[in-house]
Write an enzyme that holds these catalytic residues in place. Structure first.
Site, mmCIF file in Angstrom:
data_model
loop_
_atom_site.group_PDB
_atom_site.id
_atom_site.type_symbol
_atom_site.label_atom_id
_atom_site.label_comp_id
_atom_site.label_asym_id
_atom_site.label_seq_id
_atom_site.Cartn_x
_atom_site.Cartn_y
_atom_site.Cartn_z
ATOM 1 N N ARG A 79 0.862 -1.188 0.000
ATOM 2 C CA ARG A 79 0.000 0.000 0.000
ATOM 3 C C ARG A 79 0.892 1.230 0.000
ATOM 4 O O ARG A 79 1.652 1.458 0.938
ATOM 5 C CB ARG A 79 -0.922 -0.018 1.218
ATOM 6 C CG ARG A 79 -1.800 1.222 1.339
ATOM 7 C CD ARG A 79 -2.773 1.093 2.510
ATOM 8 N NE ARG A 79 -3.460 2.358 2.738
ATOM 9 C CZ ARG A 79 -3.215 3.184 3.750
ATOM 10 N NH1 ARG A 79 -2.294 2.875 4.655
ATOM 11 N NH2 ARG A 79 -3.876 4.304 3.882
ATOM 12 N N HIS A 122 -2.523 10.863 0.913
ATOM 13 C CA HIS A 122 -1.933 10.654 2.233
ATOM 14 C C HIS A 122 -1.281 11.972 2.661
ATOM 15 O O HIS A 122 -0.071 12.049 2.861
ATOM 16 C CB HIS A 122 -0.930 9.500 2.199
ATOM 17 C CG HIS A 122 -0.644 8.922 3.553
ATOM 18 N ND1 HIS A 122 -0.639 7.567 3.812
ATOM 19 C CD2 HIS A 122 -0.350 9.517 4.737
ATOM 20 C CE1 HIS A 122 -0.341 7.360 5.096
ATOM 21 N NE2 HIS A 122 -0.153 8.531 5.663
ATOM 22 N N GLU A 167 -6.772 8.480 6.603
ATOM 23 C CA GLU A 167 -6.943 9.169 7.883
ATOM 24 C C GLU A 167 -7.390 10.627 7.732
ATOM 25 O O GLU A 167 -6.676 11.564 8.088
ATOM 26 C CB GLU A 167 -5.654 9.094 8.702
ATOM 27 C CG GLU A 167 -5.243 7.674 9.051
ATOM 28 C CD GLU A 167 -4.046 7.607 9.976
ATOM 29 O OE1 GLU A 167 -3.458 8.660 10.288
ATOM 30 O OE2 GLU A 167 -3.696 6.489 10.398
ATOM 31 N N ASN A 296 -7.008 1.784 10.351
ATOM 32 C CA ASN A 296 -5.700 1.988 10.979
ATOM 33 C C ASN A 296 -5.902 2.032 12.487
ATOM 34 O O ASN A 296 -6.735 2.808 12.980
ATOM 35 C CB ASN A 296 -5.066 3.304 10.518
ATOM 36 C CG ASN A 296 -4.712 3.299 9.044
ATOM 37 O OD1 ASN A 296 -4.835 2.291 8.364
ATOM 38 N ND2 ASN A 296 -4.255 4.439 8.553
ATOM 39 N N TYR A 298 -3.720 2.061 16.245
ATOM 40 C CA TYR A 298 -2.447 2.148 16.963
ATOM 41 C C TYR A 298 -2.613 1.983 18.473
ATOM 42 O O TYR A 298 -1.754 1.398 19.126
ATOM 43 C CB TYR A 298 -1.759 3.479 16.657
ATOM 44 C CG TYR A 298 -1.202 3.526 15.255
ATOM 45 C CD1 TYR A 298 0.045 2.967 14.974
ATOM 46 C CD2 TYR A 298 -1.933 4.064 14.211
ATOM 47 C CE1 TYR A 298 0.558 2.988 13.674
ATOM 48 C CE2 TYR A 298 -1.425 4.079 12.919
ATOM 49 C CZ TYR A 298 -0.182 3.537 12.655
ATOM 50 O OH TYR A 298 0.320 3.539 11.385
ATOM 51 N N GLU A 367 -3.081 -0.091 8.493
ATOM 52 C CA GLU A 367 -1.905 0.329 9.253
ATOM 53 C C GLU A 367 -2.018 -0.195 10.681
ATOM 54 O O GLU A 367 -3.082 -0.126 11.293
ATOM 55 C CB GLU A 367 -1.757 1.860 9.326
ATOM 56 C CG GLU A 367 -1.352 2.542 8.045
ATOM 57 C CD GLU A 367 -1.157 4.041 8.225
ATOM 58 O OE1 GLU A 367 -0.836 4.481 9.359
ATOM 59 O OE2 GLU A 367 -1.334 4.785 7.243
#
Length: 464
Positions: A79, A122, A167, A296, A298, A367
């Protein structure tokens, strides 16, 4: 202790991800002009130690070497993002030399048997468009759809998976409300307008791509979080979780999947003009059906309520009303982010139950990763057991979510290699592969070697 590997479903996609400005360099070669990140990184104090992406990982000149590295890591998908500032430097005029780079990259990936997964945006908006108002200007959404069509004209026959935005929360709220990301504005009303126009741009681009290529797989990538009230019995803490969830998760999920903004969020921000930028038909465009959702993840957060005066500095959470996160004693990464793999399992179950499941849309983890203080040995090798443990724990949580019945079809680690980590400069390293920025040598870390084995086996080794 289990002695049985944890197998993933047949056909599960294993890959890694990067972003153009973070790795490419060649900031002003072959017609590329400034993006908002080029301009932002030159501002004093905007980026750690005044670093920028002028050279980064020099991927622009080393793409063939990097694709070979992906093969060594047994990746089946890559990606990457295309730079709008490289492909259409003024935001509207195609630059054949810039587009040609991505055409070569796609050919290199296909020749190596690696699926190219293209992200159109991005965060590197052409500075020329920011000079006209950026994402706070509705016209940027129209320009984005034009950009999508130009890129599909060049690559559509070879690229079958397309992500519109990466995002959008960061683009809108870190960039236009808190000012810690490009373009560095601290205007809450502009941030909400940007969030809406980003979603509108996604919908317009999806419509344009669908009309050009009905068989392409189209989606969007959202960074999503789990907000837990510190005290579930406390009304203030519950309201804190509701507010942050509304402005982080539901502000994007609800328009995309339900064609409406959350009523409680609209009430929270009623003084900031979001309702004024929503025009008739916008939400129908935003809710254009997609083929996949990128998630994504985290970390999660424990949140509580404090007096509004506690936040003296600009905050990305324009609807917070004093809500903020507090540490809860969990391990943290080098960036201070809590390590909470169980949050991934809970998040995926929620997203499928409330959003993707009724629409029958699969999820991909686009991600997931961690920054730690990497210490190379004399040969440049990094024995990053902390990052390896992070990946292992989150992949076990992901496997549990799949066992719960969540339709997750792939995992793309962040990141393929160390890179320019936005406002942190080059001090925070996320890579499966270490980059020596002086020599540009690439050396897979222990986590990279481990991940290569997981990808090859389509399974996690038995738990220690």
């Amino acid at each position: 202790m289990s002695t049985t590997p944890l197998e993933f479903p047949e056909g599960f996609l294993w890959g890694a991800a990067t972003a153009a400005y973070q790795i490419e360099g060649a900031a002003h070669e072959d017609g590329r002009q400034d993006s908002i990140w080029d301009a932002f990184a030159r501002k004093p104090g905007a980026v750690a130690d005044a670093h920028n992406g002028e050279v980064a990982c020099d991927h622009y000149h080393r793409s063939a070497q990097d694709v070979a590295l992906m093969g060594e890591l047994n990746l089946s998908a890559y990606r990457f993002s295309t730079s709008w500032a490289r492909c259409m430097p003024d935001g509207g005029t195609p630059n054949p030399d810039g587009i040609r780079f991505y055409s070569r990259l796609v050919d290199e990936l296909l020749a190596a048997g690696i699926t190219p997964w293209l992200t159109l945006y991005h965060w590197d908006l052409p500075q020329a468009l920011e000079d006209e108002g950026g994402w706070a200007n509705r016209e940027t959404a129209e320009r984005f759809a034009d950009y999508a069509a130009v890129m599909h004209e060049a690559l559509g026959g070879r690229v079958r998976i397309w992500t519109t935005l990466n995002e959008p929360w960061c683009s809108a709220f870190l960039g236009y409300a808190e000012g810690v990301h490009a373009p560095g504005r601290t205007e809450p009303a502009a941030a909400l307008a940007a969030a809406h126009h980003l979603l509108l741009g996604h919908g317009l681009a999806t419509q344009r791509l669908r009309a050009r290529d009905p068989e392409a797989k189209l989606g969007i990538t959202l960074n999503l979080n789990v907000f837990d009230p510190v005290d579930p019995a406390d009304e203030g803490d519950r309201d804190a979780a509701r507010r942050l969830d509304g402005q982080f998760n539901r502000i994007f999920l609800d328009p995309l999947f339900r064609g409406e903004y959350p009523a409680d969020l609209l009430a929270d921000v009623s003084h900031l003009g979001l309702a004024d930028v929503i025009r008739a038909g916008d939400l129908e465009v935003i809710a254009e059906p997609i083929d996949l959702l990128g998630v994504n993840y985290y970390h999660g957060e424990a949140v509580t309520k404090s007096p509004p005066t506690a936040t003296a500095q600009p905050s990305p959470f324009v609807a917070a009303d004093g809500a903020h996160s507090v540490p809860r004693g969990l391990p943290v990464t080098g960036m201070g982010w809590e390590v909470q793999p169980d949050g991934l399992r809970r998040l995926l179950n929620r997203v499928q139950q409330e959003y993707t499941g009724p629409a029958g849309i699969p999820i991909y983890i686009t991600e997931n990763g961690a920054a730690y203080e990497d210490v190379p040995d004399a040969d440049g090798f990094v024995d990053d057991q902390d990052r390896l443990t992070f990946f292992d724990a989150h992949l076990r949580a992901l496997h549990a979510a799949v066992a719960d019945g969540v339709d997750v079809r792939g995992y793309l680690a962040w990141s393929l290699m160390d890179n320019f980590e936005w406002a942190y400069g080059y001090h925070q390293r996320f890579g499966l592969v270490r980059v020596d920025y002086e020599s540009q040598q690439r050396i897979p870390k222990a986590s990279g070697r481990w991940y290569a084995g997981v990808a090859a086996q389509n399974a996690l080794p038995p738990a220690p």
